[in-house]
Design a protein around this motif. Structure first.
Motif, short mmCIF file in Angstrom:
data_model
loop_
_atom_site.label_atom_id
_atom_site.label_comp_id
_atom_site.label_asym_id
_atom_site.label_seq_id
_atom_site.Cartn_x
_atom_site.Cartn_y
_atom_site.Cartn_z
N ASP A 51 5.24 4.67 2.02
CA ASP A 51 5.68 5.96 2.56
C ASP A 51 6.34 5.79 3.93
N ALA A 52 5.81 4.90 4.75
CA ALA A 52 6.41 4.66 6.07
C ALA A 52 7.80 4.04 5.94
N SER B 213 0.84 -1.20 0.00
CA SER B 213 0.00 0.00 0.00
C SER B 213 0.88 1.25 0.00
N LYS B 214 0.25 2.36 -0.33
CA LYS B 214 0.96 3.63 -0.30
C LYS B 214 1.40 3.96 1.12
N GLU B 215 0.57 3.64 2.10
CA GLU B 215 0.91 3.93 3.49
C GLU B 215 2.15 3.14 3.92
N ASN B 216 2.18 1.85 3.54
CA ASN B 216 3.36 1.03 3.84
C ASN B 216 4.59 1.60 3.15
#
Length: 396
Positions: free
Chosen positions: A315-316, A310-313
């Motif tokens: 970016d983190a 995912s984008k969240e993964n």
């Protein structure tokens, strides 16, 4: 409570092939390809633009000239099409391997006049299935801006005479490569336009030459190499307003011959790149889930690609890697059609879910000579702690 590590003031650049000194001491054999002729121009984008403009001029009538490009790519592909008065049509990629969505290609059928096939991070598309699908009359252009084509990794190469290209490249009518900053072979600018002698027999190009002094280029080379130092590059990343590495659309306005002084340094720079070792890449291949491993594992990569769920993964993970100064990058970070200034210039007849997943989930790690063993160990440590976030291909 666990201590929180301080952010590193140093930052590895995402790419960083050094610019060689422009000196007569760098004598090298001339570069000539088996089966291809070439000319040198002012950029890789200019090389694409020149090919497409020539192709458009070969056409009779007013029918539009249609060029297929992938939905996850550099916006310079669009700039080259616009320069040539050609119409770029965005097509999705397959999930299981790096190639065009064959269903969408088949649906376009005879409407395709040319296809640009970028080698992403050095991973090139298989061209034979495309050739079988589109026939002999459609131009296939292998875009090697992120790769210098080689049949095998040979760090003991001593000559570029009678240089053999991969069989895959021989399926193309043309290929281009780039010599810009951040590219595999770094002349601080420039590009190569090469044409297949068996498939193209009437290609001609009349260009004005760039003028440039060797002293000026030497200073640029020294400045670039200095700014690739992790401390100085880290300072640049923190400077307000610079927005380093942002993917933006820039029109192509000029195609001209590469300056003589850069042409003189070209073969030495190519040799220096091809003689480079790949230990960092091999260590990461053994420890991390590279994107499209069957294709990536046998190529000299410009960057090491990973894809998160995912984008969240993503970016983190980029944030954690860069907190340690490790030069992680989300690459383009947006699908091609969503980059500002592009949508009005392209046709988007299909949905592009795989390209969107690449835009949301892709991150890259640097592989240049500035990456040291301590950096690799840090990369592996952080990846190991978040391996559940990563896959080896976009979700189907």
């Amino acid at each position: 409570m666990a201590a929180i590590s301080a952010m590193s003031w140093n930052q590895l650049p995402p790419v960083g092939t050094k610019a060689l000194s422009w000196s007569a001491d760098y004598a090298a054999s001339p570069l000539n390809f088996v089966g291809f002729d070439y000319t040198l121009v002012n950029s890789g984008t200019a090389a694409l633009g020149a090919i497409l403009r020539w192709a458009v001029q070969q056409r009779s009538g007013d029918a539009r000239f249609t060029v297929v490009i992938p939905g996850y790519a550099c916006p310079d592909l669009v700039a080259a099409c616009v320069y040539a008065n050609a119409t770029p049509v965005i097509v999705d990629l397959e999930a299981d391997s790096y190639q065009y969505n064959q269903t969408q290609i088949a649906e376009l059928g005879s409407a395709i006049d040319a296809i640009i096939c970028p080698a992403l991070f050095g991973i090139s598309m298989p061209l034979q299935p495309l050739r079988d699908s589109v026939g002999q009359q459609t131009l296939i252009i292998e875009d090697n801006a992120q790769w210098f084509p080689e049949t095998e990794i040979n760090c003991r190469r001593i000559s570029l005479e009678k240089y053999k290209l991969p069989e895959n490249t021989h399926q193309a009518d043309f290929f281009i490569t780039s010599f810009g900053r951040g590219k595999p072979v770094n002349l601080l600018g420039g590009g190569m336009l090469a044409w297949n002698n068996e498939r193209v027999n009437d290609f001609k190009l009349h260009l004005n030459a760039q003028s440039e002094s060797s002293t000026q280029l030497r200073f640029k080379s020294q400045a670039f190499n200095m700014l690739c130092h992790p401390f100085l590059y880290g300072a640049l990343t923190r400077a307000p307003g610079l927005n380093l590495g942002a993917t933006e659309y820039h029109p192509l306005t000029t195609v001209e011959s590469l300056s003589g002084v850069r042409q003189q340094g070209m073969t030495a720079a190519v040799l220096a790149y091809l003689r480079g070792h790949c230990e960092i890449q091999q260590q990461l291949l053994q420890a991390a889930p590279v994107l499209w491993p069957e294709q990536a594992s046998h190529k000299r990569l410009l960057r090491f690609p990973l894809i998160a769920h995912s984008k969240e993964n993503r970016d983190a993970l980029v944030a954690q890697l860069n907190r340690a100064g490790l030069g992680a990058s989300p690459m383009y970070a947006r699908s091609l059609a969503s980059i500002e200034g592009v949508k009005a210039l392209v046709q988007t007849p299909f949905s592009t879910p795989v390209c969107q997943q690449l835009a949301d989930g892709l991150l890259t790690l640097p592989l240049h000579k500035g990456v040291k063993p301590k950096h690799v160990q840090q990369m592996i440590h952080i990846i190991d702690a978040h391996r559940q976030w990563l896959a080896s291909k976009p979700a189907a």
